[in-house]
Motif scaffolding. Structure first.
Motif, PDB file in Angstrom:
ATOM      1  N   LYS A 168       0.844  -1.194   0.000  1.00  0.00           N
ATOM      2  CA  LYS A 168       0.000   0.000   0.000  1.00  0.00           C
ATOM      3  C   LYS A 168       0.879   1.244   0.000  1.00  0.00           C
ATOM      4  N   GLU A 169       0.272   2.366  -0.314  1.00  0.00           N
ATOM      5  CA  GLU A 169       1.024   3.609  -0.286  1.00  0.00           C
ATOM      6  C   GLU A 169       1.426   3.916   1.157  1.00  0.00           C
ATOM      7  N   GLY A 170       2.672   4.200   1.364  1.00  0.00           N
ATOM      8  CA  GLY A 170       3.187   4.459   2.696  1.00  0.00           C
ATOM      9  C   GLY A 170       2.693   5.776   3.270  1.00  0.00           C
ATOM     10  N   PRO A 171       2.682   5.907   4.587  1.00  0.00           N
ATOM     11  CA  PRO A 171       2.189   7.130   5.218  1.00  0.00           C
ATOM     12  C   PRO A 171       3.032   8.358   4.873  1.00  0.00           C
ATOM     13  N   ALA A 172       4.321   8.193   4.652  1.00  0.00           N
ATOM     14  CA  ALA A 172       5.159   9.346   4.297  1.00  0.00           C
ATOM     15  C   ALA A 172       4.764   9.901   2.931  1.00  0.00           C
ATOM     16  N   ILE A 173       4.442   9.017   1.988  1.00  0.00           N
ATOM     17  CA  ILE A 173       4.018   9.475   0.658  1.00  0.00           C
ATOM     18  C   ILE A 173       2.654  10.145   0.750  1.00  0.00           C
ATOM     19  N   ALA A 174       1.724   9.544   1.489  1.00  0.00           N
ATOM     20  CA  ALA A 174       0.390  10.126   1.640  1.00  0.00           C
ATOM     21  C   ALA A 174       0.476  11.512   2.278  1.00  0.00           C
ATOM     22  N   ALA A 175       1.307  11.670   3.303  1.00  0.00           N
ATOM     23  CA  ALA A 175       1.469  12.971   3.962  1.00  0.00           C
ATOM     24  C   ALA A 175       2.104  13.984   3.021  1.00  0.00           C
ATOM     25  N   ASP A 176       3.084  13.552   2.233  1.00  0.00           N
ATOM     26  CA  ASP A 176       3.752  14.446   1.290  1.00  0.00           C
ATOM     27  C   ASP A 176       2.774  14.925   0.223  1.00  0.00           C
ATOM     28  N   LYS A 177       1.960  14.017  -0.306  1.00  0.00           N
ATOM     29  CA  LYS A 177       0.972  14.388  -1.321  1.00  0.00           C
ATOM     30  C   LYS A 177      -0.097  15.307  -0.738  1.00  0.00           C
ATOM     31  N   ALA A 178      -0.512  15.059   0.510  1.00  0.00           N
ATOM     32  CA  ALA A 178      -1.511  15.910   1.155  1.00  0.00           C
ATOM     33  C   ALA A 178      -0.960  17.315   1.380  1.00  0.00           C
ATOM     34  N   ALA A 179       0.293  17.416   1.787  1.00  0.00           N
ATOM     35  CA  ALA A 179       0.914  18.728   1.992  1.00  0.00           C
ATOM     36  C   ALA A 179       1.011  19.487   0.677  1.00  0.00           C
ATOM     37  N   TYR A 180       1.359  18.789  -0.398  1.00  0.00           N
ATOM     38  CA  TYR A 180       1.437  19.417  -1.715  1.00  0.00           C
ATOM     39  C   TYR A 180       0.057  19.907  -2.156  1.00  0.00           C
ATOM     40  N   ALA A 181      -0.974  19.091  -1.952  1.00  0.00           N
ATOM     41  CA  ALA A 181      -2.335  19.476  -2.339  1.00  0.00           C
ATOM     42  C   ALA A 181      -2.812  20.680  -1.529  1.00  0.00           C
ATOM     43  N   ALA A 182      -2.506  20.702  -0.234  1.00  0.00           N
ATOM     44  CA  ALA A 182      -2.899  21.833   0.609  1.00  0.00           C
ATOM     45  C   ALA A 182      -2.194  23.109   0.175  1.00  0.00           C
ATOM     46  N   LYS A 183      -0.921  23.002  -0.159  1.00  0.00           N
ATOM     47  CA  LYS A 183      -0.159  24.168  -0.618  1.00  0.00           C
ATOM     48  C   LYS A 183      -0.724  24.693  -1.937  1.00  0.00           C
TER      49      LYS A 183
END
Length: 107
Positions: free
Chosen positions: A64-79
């Motif tokens: 599955k997608e790792g939590p570090a990748i999910a957090a990185d993508k979420a931060a990019y989307a928020a920015k």
């Protein structure tokens, strides 16, 4: 030592995005591995140190997608969302380059 990867490996570089590792540099035991990575979105080539590199999800391997990748993508989307909300176009205001023309036309 430089190793060309064939085939290239899909991965995610934290802070940069998804891409393909096309090579790996190993400077020895006192250094991180360096992943020579072509990024999907920008086409840039980055040399990413091992702690910044993650394998993405792989359905056939059950990963599955790792939590570090999910957090990185979420931060990019928020920015990106914040930038869209605060850009002149989002507020229906002209940008700095267009303001003089806008003011001349509409007074």
């Amino acid at each position: 030592m430089f190793t060309q990867l064939d085939p290239a490996l899909p991965l995610h570089v934290l802070g940069k995005g998804d891409g393909y590792a096309i090579g790996m540099i190993d400077y020895g035991q006192e250094h991180n591995l360096i992943w020579v990575t072509a990024l999907n979105d920008s086409g840039e080539i980055w040399c990413a140190p091992n702690p910044s590199v993650r394998l993405g999800k792989n359905w056939s391997m059950g990963r599955k997608e790792g939590p570090a990748i999910a957090a990185d993508k979420a931060a990019y989307a928020a920015k990106a969302a914040q930038a869209a909300r605060t850009s002149p176009g989002a507020r229906n205001e002209p940008c700095a380059d267009c303001a003089p023309v806008h003011d001349a036309i509409l007074g």
